[in-house]
Write a protein that holds these residues in place. Structure first.
Motif: not given
Length: 116
Positions: A3-25
């Motif tokens: 059991g210790n040798e089994l690879a455990v699949s863990r979630p992946l989190y994608r984090v995207n940050k944006f500085a968006v001007p009001d006129e581009a919203r």
């Protein structure tokens, strides 16, 4: 294999940050909607959060977090978004520059609980 040798699949989190001007919203949110129409149909997609800043001094006024079942999902998502961009004739990097949107992207794995 123990059991210790089994690879455990863990979630992946994608984090995207944006500085968006009001006129581009509006254009930015239209692209986000089209992007999520594709992402949410992919196997391995779990959930997402689209957050808009309502206070604080930070420069990024939009943060998008996406949870995938594992990092094996990422190449399929990238391929599906590449196909969307080809269909739309879209160069995301050029569009971000045209709209004067600053970005910061990264993929993350959750840390196991830290002990004191």
């Amino acid at each position: 294999m123990s059991g210790n040798e089994l690879a455990v699949s863990r979630p992946l989190y994608r984090v995207n940050k944006f500085a968006v001007p009001d006129e581009a919203r509006e254009k930015f949110l239209e692209l986000v909607a089209k992007t999520f129409a594709v992402i949410r149909r992919q196997d391995g997609y779990v959930r997402d959060w689209v957050l808009e800043q309502n206070s604080g001094p930070g420069i990024f006024n939009f943060v998008i977090m996406i949870e995938f079942a594992s990092d094996e999902v990422a190449p399929r998502i990238a391929a599906a978004l590449g196909e969307l961009d080809r269909e739309l004739g879209l160069d995301r990097e050029a569009l971000m520059a045209e709209l004067n949107i600053r970005t910061d992207f990264g993929s993350y794995k959750r840390l196991e609980p830290l002990s004191a």
